[in-house]
Design a protein around this motif. Sequence first.
Motif, PDB file in Angstrom:
ATOM      1  N   TRP A  15       0.832  -1.202   0.000  1.00  0.00           N
ATOM      2  CA  TRP A  15       0.000   0.000   0.000  1.00  0.00           C
ATOM      3  C   TRP A  15       0.869   1.255   0.000  1.00  0.00           C
ATOM      4  N   GLN A  16       1.861   1.261   0.872  1.00  0.00           N
ATOM      5  CA  GLN A  16       2.714   2.437   0.965  1.00  0.00           C
ATOM      6  C   GLN A  16       3.515   2.670  -0.312  1.00  0.00           C
ATOM      7  N   ALA A  17       3.987   1.592  -0.940  1.00  0.00           N
ATOM      8  CA  ALA A  17       4.863   1.734  -2.103  1.00  0.00           C
ATOM      9  C   ALA A  17       4.108   1.922  -3.407  1.00  0.00           C
ATOM     10  N   ALA A  18       2.945   1.268  -3.554  1.00  0.00           N
ATOM     11  CA  ALA A  18       2.307   1.204  -4.871  1.00  0.00           C
ATOM     12  C   ALA A  18       0.949   1.871  -4.960  1.00  0.00           C
ATOM     13  N   VAL A  19       0.258   2.056  -3.840  1.00  0.00           N
ATOM     14  CA  VAL A  19      -1.101   2.610  -3.906  1.00  0.00           C
ATOM     15  C   VAL A  19      -1.149   4.041  -3.384  1.00  0.00           C
ATOM     16  N   ARG A  20      -0.579   4.254  -2.242  1.00  0.00           N
ATOM     17  CA  ARG A  20      -0.668   5.591  -1.625  1.00  0.00           C
ATOM     18  C   ARG A  20      -0.206   6.702  -2.554  1.00  0.00           C
ATOM     19  N   PRO A  21       0.884   6.506  -3.332  1.00  0.00           N
ATOM     20  CA  PRO A  21       1.299   7.588  -4.235  1.00  0.00           C
ATOM     21  C   PRO A  21       0.270   7.930  -5.320  1.00  0.00           C
ATOM     22  N   LEU A  22      -0.674   7.040  -5.587  1.00  0.00           N
ATOM     23  CA  LEU A  22      -1.679   7.278  -6.624  1.00  0.00           C
ATOM     24  C   LEU A  22      -2.892   8.043  -6.102  1.00  0.00           C
ATOM     25  N   LEU A  23      -3.030   8.157  -4.793  1.00  0.00           N
ATOM     26  CA  LEU A  23      -4.259   8.709  -4.227  1.00  0.00           C
ATOM     27  C   LEU A  23      -4.250  10.237  -4.279  1.00  0.00           C
ATOM     28  N   PRO A  24      -5.311  10.869  -4.792  1.00  0.00           N
ATOM     29  CA  PRO A  24      -5.406  12.327  -4.749  1.00  0.00           C
ATOM     30  C   PRO A  24      -5.563  12.804  -3.312  1.00  0.00           C
ATOM     31  N   ALA A  25      -5.108  14.009  -3.049  1.00  0.00           N
ATOM     32  CA  ALA A  25      -5.085  14.530  -1.675  1.00  0.00           C
ATOM     33  C   ALA A  25      -6.470  14.536  -1.044  1.00  0.00           C
ATOM     34  N   HIS A  26      -7.503  14.844  -1.847  1.00  0.00           N
ATOM     35  CA  HIS A  26      -8.840  14.970  -1.268  1.00  0.00           C
ATOM     36  C   HIS A  26      -9.406  13.614  -0.822  1.00  0.00           C
ATOM     37  N   ALA A  27      -8.851  12.517  -1.358  1.00  0.00           N
ATOM     38  CA  ALA A  27      -9.386  11.191  -1.024  1.00  0.00           C
ATOM     39  C   ALA A  27      -8.479  10.398  -0.095  1.00  0.00           C
ATOM     40  N   LEU A  28      -7.280  10.910   0.158  1.00  0.00           N
ATOM     41  CA  LEU A  28      -6.262  10.118   0.834  1.00  0.00           C
ATOM     42  C   LEU A  28      -6.722   9.588   2.184  1.00  0.00           C
ATOM     43  N   SER A  29      -7.160  10.453   3.063  1.00  0.00           N
ATOM     44  CA  SER A  29      -7.475  10.024   4.427  1.00  0.00           C
ATOM     45  C   SER A  29      -8.667   9.070   4.453  1.00  0.00           C
ATOM     46  N   THR A  30      -9.662   9.328   3.612  1.00  0.00           N
ATOM     47  CA  THR A  30     -10.856   8.478   3.618  1.00  0.00           C
ATOM     48  C   THR A  30     -10.545   7.088   3.079  1.00  0.00           C
ATOM     49  N   VAL A  31      -9.827   7.008   1.960  1.00  0.00           N
ATOM     50  CA  VAL A  31      -9.499   5.705   1.383  1.00  0.00           C
ATOM     51  C   VAL A  31      -8.620   4.907   2.342  1.00  0.00           C
ATOM     52  N   GLU A  32      -7.681   5.574   2.997  1.00  0.00           N
ATOM     53  CA  GLU A  32      -6.825   4.858   3.934  1.00  0.00           C
ATOM     54  C   GLU A  32      -7.609   4.377   5.155  1.00  0.00           C
ATOM     55  N   GLU A  33      -8.647   5.101   5.519  1.00  0.00           N
ATOM     56  CA  GLU A  33      -9.510   4.647   6.607  1.00  0.00           C
ATOM     57  C   GLU A  33     -10.201   3.336   6.222  1.00  0.00           C
ATOM     58  N   VAL A  34     -10.662   3.246   4.982  1.00  0.00           N
ATOM     59  CA  VAL A  34     -11.321   2.017   4.519  1.00  0.00           C
ATOM     60  C   VAL A  34     -10.309   0.871   4.455  1.00  0.00           C
ATOM     61  N   PHE A  35      -9.082   1.166   4.003  1.00  0.00           N
ATOM     62  CA  PHE A  35      -8.044   0.136   3.950  1.00  0.00           C
ATOM     63  C   PHE A  35      -7.730  -0.387   5.354  1.00  0.00           C
TER      64      PHE A  35
END
Length: 642
Positions: free
Chosen positions: A521-541
């Motif tokens: 997640w840290q290496a391959a997914v997190r860099p793709l997330l837009p700032a407005h969605a980052l915290s919410t998507v990571e909460e679901v993860f």
Amino acid sequence: MPSRANCGRGACVKTRVSLVQQGVWTNSHASMPLAMGYLKACADADARINARMDVTIHNYAGDVGSNRMARELFQDGFPDILCFSVLGWNHRAFGALAETFKQLNPRGWVIFGGNHVAHQAERVFRLFPQVDVVVNGEGEPVFPELLHAYLDGGTPQELHGVRGISFRETGGALVTTEERPRIEDLDSLPSPILSGAIPLTGARGEFPYGYALLETNRGCPYKCSFCYWGGATGQKMRSFSRERLRAELELLGRHRAPALVLCDSNFGMLPADEDFLDDLLAVRARYGYPRSLETSWAKNKSAGFFRIMAKLREAGMQNSFILALQTMDEATLSRMRRRNMRLNEWEDLVGWLTEREMNVYLELIWGAPGETVQTFLAGYDRAARHTPFVAVHQLMVLPNTGYHDKREQYGLVTVRGEQDDFEYVLAHDTMTMADNERMGRFLCWNRVLARGRLLHGVWTALRELAGIPQSQVVLGFADWVQTAQDQEVARLREAAAGARGDLVDAAVWPLLTQEVLRAWWQAAVRPLLPAHALSTVEEVFRFDLLCQPIRCGPEGDPAEDLPVVRRYGRDWFLRAGQSFGWDVPALVAALRRGERGEPEPCTTDFYYPTGFGADPQHFYRMDAYRGLTEGQLAQRFHAVTG
């Protein structure tokens, strides 16, 4: 050992007939031997055979090798007739057992039957010269005739009077006798369940199989190019009577069969299917069993189908629904001979089922002629928009199918499996071997991450909040595993390299730890997330990771030190007081409806079924061990008991 029953003035020494059946691939539990049960029931119902022959079923789990089977089959002597129910996964092992048998009893008969060998006698006899007879259709009417021929003193080289078989004459000439018509009156067959041909009680008094198998009908009206369905494709469906099926259900319920798996091609298509479900639910209400129903559902959905699904939901009966789409590409559908099969309003159907909280899987086939990587992934993402749980199977060319007959037309390049006899498609006129290699990794990780429900809600959050389609996530994981330098990931890569994509070797699952998932997640997914969605998507993860089962070692010790509590009559690991900025299940449900919702901070406890991981098969049923919030737990058991 005698070659014929000796029934003179002394004790009658019966002819020994062994029926051998083996469950699928590496499954460590023996499945209910329904196919051989039918044969034994027919033999037992024949007075002459019953008096002069001892017919015994030998039933093996999928992970039992030919060496062990040989020792168990022949340690107390050897039979006079050895019969095998042959499918692609046991073809080679059964051929090896035939060779061993002929060393012990050169005059004994070896009979092969089953989908994988029907109408394939030339190849069977070439590969396994020890085989004497191949049965080409339904075995129930053929089997007693073969046994009578043996009792009459015949040899397997002179079976010209038995319809529906292939054999070799004394000079070696291959003979295939007249095809036998299919059985119209299925009730004319003695029931393997009601007759006692199949044991329903184990050594400790329990139901001895993980699930019960049952047929309510035979036949399939469709002619899909990848399917054989027991030779009954493109044919009228024939049904067992309601009275017989009800009696079988009663016996299975009384013996506490935990799950019922129907061997039907299109359950929900016939009006009688609703009657069967009514009887099933009545039996379940009386005995508490069977608890779940699995089947191949009707491709086209009638009003009766929706009534069946509504009744299942109302009864709180655990089940999953698999919608077999196979492909969404028109050119591929045409070659597949499925264009005339209306998968009517499947998107609305998935929504209807999801709203009723039923487990929905969509099924696709990778590698079908006409399909490209681009068309397949487009269809996959279309399916994943409606449910992330998409099962993808690698195309195998089965004997007697349309693909088998048109291999040259489609330019099919295949290879036989190392542990089985299936033909796996490597390339064809719209798929290169390089395409297939990368998509093989896609199949592997889709099977684990999505189909296996290792991750649950994050697929929806990534798609709806970050605009990242599911196929991109799965392919990204496959690429990350191939290139990451971490030692744990290297071990995972090595284990996955030997796996067949849509099955996945059992060694893969234990290596896919939460630590590995976080690193990906840290290496391959997190860099793709837009700032407005980052915290919410990571909460679901984070929620998805907390829902994963608590793994236990071989001795049953959990990997984490969590208390065990008793709720609803069973033990659970408890992880208390987990706080979130969102009500994640409500957020995911809203996203699936096309809504966004508002943050709603909450704290919840998680409950995990105990015992996960001691048996590798648990990983294939991971969803049954997922952690549940307090609300989900109450809702599930209210559905079952309320």
